[in-house]
Write an enzyme that holds these catalytic residues in place. Structure first.
Site, mmCIF file in Angstrom:
data_model
loop_
_atom_site.group_PDB
_atom_site.id
_atom_site.type_symbol
_atom_site.label_atom_id
_atom_site.label_comp_id
_atom_site.label_asym_id
_atom_site.label_seq_id
_atom_site.Cartn_x
_atom_site.Cartn_y
_atom_site.Cartn_z
ATOM 1 N N GLU A 4 29.761 9.379 8.747
ATOM 2 C CA GLU A 4 30.152 9.492 10.156
ATOM 3 C C GLU A 4 28.924 9.319 11.047
ATOM 4 O OE1 GLU A 4 33.734 12.747 9.342
ATOM 5 O OE2 GLU A 4 31.763 13.430 9.985
ATOM 6 N N ARG A 8 40.598 21.883 3.167
ATOM 7 C CA ARG A 8 39.317 21.231 3.371
ATOM 8 C C ARG A 8 38.189 22.198 3.743
ATOM 9 N NH1 ARG A 8 42.917 17.045 4.122
ATOM 10 N NH2 ARG A 8 42.069 14.927 3.887
ATOM 11 N N ARG A 64 31.888 17.894 -0.029
ATOM 12 C CA ARG A 64 32.033 17.801 1.421
ATOM 13 C C ARG A 64 30.799 18.256 2.207
ATOM 14 N NH1 ARG A 64 36.813 17.036 3.521
ATOM 15 N NH2 ARG A 64 36.427 18.406 5.304
ATOM 16 N N GLU A 110 36.578 9.460 15.047
ATOM 17 C CA GLU A 110 36.612 10.762 14.401
ATOM 18 C C GLU A 110 37.026 11.841 15.412
ATOM 19 O OE1 GLU A 110 36.502 12.928 12.093
ATOM 20 O OE2 GLU A 110 36.586 11.529 10.415
ATOM 21 N N GLU A 119 31.783 8.627 2.762
ATOM 22 C CA GLU A 119 32.496 8.618 4.045
ATOM 23 C C GLU A 119 31.514 8.982 5.163
ATOM 24 O OE1 GLU A 119 35.883 11.205 3.841
ATOM 25 O OE2 GLU A 119 36.519 10.449 1.890
ATOM 26 N N HIS A 151 30.892 12.753 3.235
ATOM 27 C CA HIS A 151 31.521 13.255 2.012
ATOM 28 C C HIS A 151 31.286 12.277 0.866
ATOM 29 C CE1 HIS A 151 34.588 15.216 4.990
ATOM 30 N NE2 HIS A 151 33.415 15.825 4.993
ATOM 31 N N GLU A 209 35.591 15.486 -4.272
ATOM 32 C CA GLU A 209 34.984 15.202 -2.977
ATOM 33 C C GLU A 209 33.998 16.330 -2.640
ATOM 34 O OE1 GLU A 209 36.838 13.787 1.163
ATOM 35 O OE2 GLU A 209 37.234 15.898 0.756
ATOM 36 N N GLU A 250 33.934 6.877 12.160
ATOM 37 C CA GLU A 250 33.808 6.810 10.705
ATOM 38 C C GLU A 250 34.283 5.438 10.237
ATOM 39 O OE1 GLU A 250 36.006 8.745 6.830
ATOM 40 O OE2 GLU A 250 35.291 10.145 8.358
ATOM 41 N N ASP A 287 0.847 -1.196 0.000
ATOM 42 C CA ASP A 287 0.000 0.000 0.000
ATOM 43 C C ASP A 287 0.877 1.238 0.000
ATOM 44 O OD1 ASP A 287 -1.787 2.020 0.405
ATOM 45 O OD2 ASP A 287 -2.492 1.339 2.359
#
Length: 444
Positions: A134, A316, A335, A189, A132, A245, A333, A196, A53
């Site tokens: 976490e 980063r 992020r 982490e 990646e 990421h 990547e 992670e 359903d």
């Protein structure tokens, strides 16, 4: 070539004493749903004849058009290693079909396949994703309910006894490996209680299936350790939040379309245009990649999460980072994505944005190799760095104004997603928080 045939699955189910089968799918919000049937219904399930359903599922259909079919992907057959006793439980991940035999427009997995078909029509053969994810581990109270009491006070790459989550994390890895995952890294982490686990990249559909399976395994194993695993983007003030990421790469045949050995930094024109498309549509896709009110508590300066729309190969702080690997490993990547996102929808909007960049030959701006967190607003504006949306409300507004992102979701998913998230924002903005009471009650 498929990994499993119908005959393989029937044989394995009998040999392994499988007694129940979960037919899994994801709703628009990314919540895993399943219809569990006894193994006596295996043939019917493999034929794609199991109905459910759809009106009971968030964002699917109205009650007057509710019947839907679950069509399994045989390659997703797996037996849950933690089930035994009177019989094991297996699962198959399914696509959702209408009664007329057509894929359901509101199925996130089928929608990603639609965007991948657009990619193939442009001459590309595959889009790979290495996620990646976490998560935090919190203690349970005496009633088995989650608390915000951290399981450890460890930091980045700490070991037991400082990292008290190590045993739980190791058991998660063992269960994942039993289910066929190739684990590349597992570590504590930055924040206390945060972990992670990275697994090998895969094609777009398989990688998103793996993310959903990963979340299920993490939560299941954590419970066995009397812990609660949460993928909430920012569960605690003052600590880093949970990111996910997305490392993405585009292929033509067996060649990585992002790599050019003749380029100064090894990036092809396709990759530069793809990245430019992501940057151009980043504000528009943020509501999908960061879908909760809470997501925007993570996207603030100072906690390693991006707040600004830029790219770099050297730091980063921007939205897009280019890892140093080249050749077949050349990738971008993204992020900003957090693990509350529906992975099928998040990857669909990122892919669509990148493809639009290639189609339009969008120019990639210069990289920003400084720490953007330390730049003033004037300095950021001088180099053309925009901010990501700072609230779910502004992210929804940006999505409404981005036709490319609406097309990436399709009209059904866009309408249901936008409506659901608008309600979430309205509920949030009408609440009175503890912070407001502490700040204003006495003063005013």
């Amino acid at each position: 070539m498929s990994e499993y045939t119908r005959e393989d699955i029937i044989r394995i189910a009998e040999e392994e004493n499988v007694r129940y089968l979960r037919l899994q799918f994801s709703d628009i919000l990314g919540t895993i749903k399943n219809v569990e049937v006894p193994i006596s219904q295996l043939n019917k399930a493999l034929d794609g004849e199991m109905m459910f359903d759809g009106s009971s599922i968030e964002g699917f259909v109205r009650i007057e058009e509710s019947d839907m079919y679950l069509v399994p992907d045989l390659d997703t057959w797996t037996i849950f290693p933690w089930t035994a006793g009177k019989g094991k439980v297996a699962r198959l991940i399914c696509d959702i079909y209408n009664v007329d035999g057509e894929p359901f427009d509101g199925d996130p997995r089928s929608n990603l396949k639609r965007v991948l078909k657009e990619m193939e029509d442009m001459g590309y053969s595959a889009f790979n994703l290495g996620p990646e994810p976490e998560f935090f581990l919190f203690k349970l109270d005496e009633k088995g309910q989650p608390t915000t009491e951290l399981n450890d006070q460890g930091g980045y790459f700490d070991l037991a006894p400082t990292d008290l989550g190590e045993n739980c994390r190791r058991d998660i890895v063992l269960e994942l490996e039993d289910m066929g995952f190739e684990i590349e890294a597992s570590h504590h982490e930055v924040a206390p209680g945060q972990h992670e686990i990275d697994f090998k990249y895969a094609d777009a559909i398989t990688a998103c299936d793996n993310i959903q399976t990963f979340k299920l395994v993490v939560k299941t194993v954590a419970r066995k350790h009397n812990l609660h695993a949460t993928f909430m983007p920012k569960p605690l003030f003052g600590l880093n939040g949970n990111g996910m990421h997305f490392n993405v790469s585009l292929f033509k045949g067996d060649k990585n379309a992002f790599y050019d050995e003749n380029d100064d930094i090894g990036l092809s024109q396709d990759m530069r245009h793809f990245m430019a498309g992501i940057l151009k549509h980043a504000r528009g896709f943020t509501a999908v990649c960061n879908p909760l009110v809470n997501s925007y508590k993570r996207l603030v300066p100072g906690y390693e999460a991006p707040s600004y729309i830029a790219w770099s190969g050297k730091n980063r702080s921007p939205l897009l980072r280019i890892p140093s690997s080249r050749g077949m490993s050349t990738r971008a990547e993204v992020r900003s994505v957090d693990p509350a996102a529906n992975p099928y929808l998040a990857l669909a909007v990122i892919l669509k944005a990148g493809l639009e960049g290639i189609k339009n030959k969008t120019d990639l701006p210069e990289p920003v190799n400084e720490n953007i967190y330390e730049m003033s607003r004037e300095e950021r504006e001088a180099v053309g760095v925009e901010d990501l949306p700072s609230t779910l409300y502004t992210a929804l507004k940006a999505m409404r104004e981005d036709r490319v992102i609406i097309d990436a979701l399709g009209s059904h998913i866009y309408r249901q997603f936008h409506g659901n998230k608008s309600v979430e924002w309205d509920m949030y903005r009408s609440q009175v928080s503890d912070w407001e009471l502490k700040q204003y009650l006495n003063q005013y």
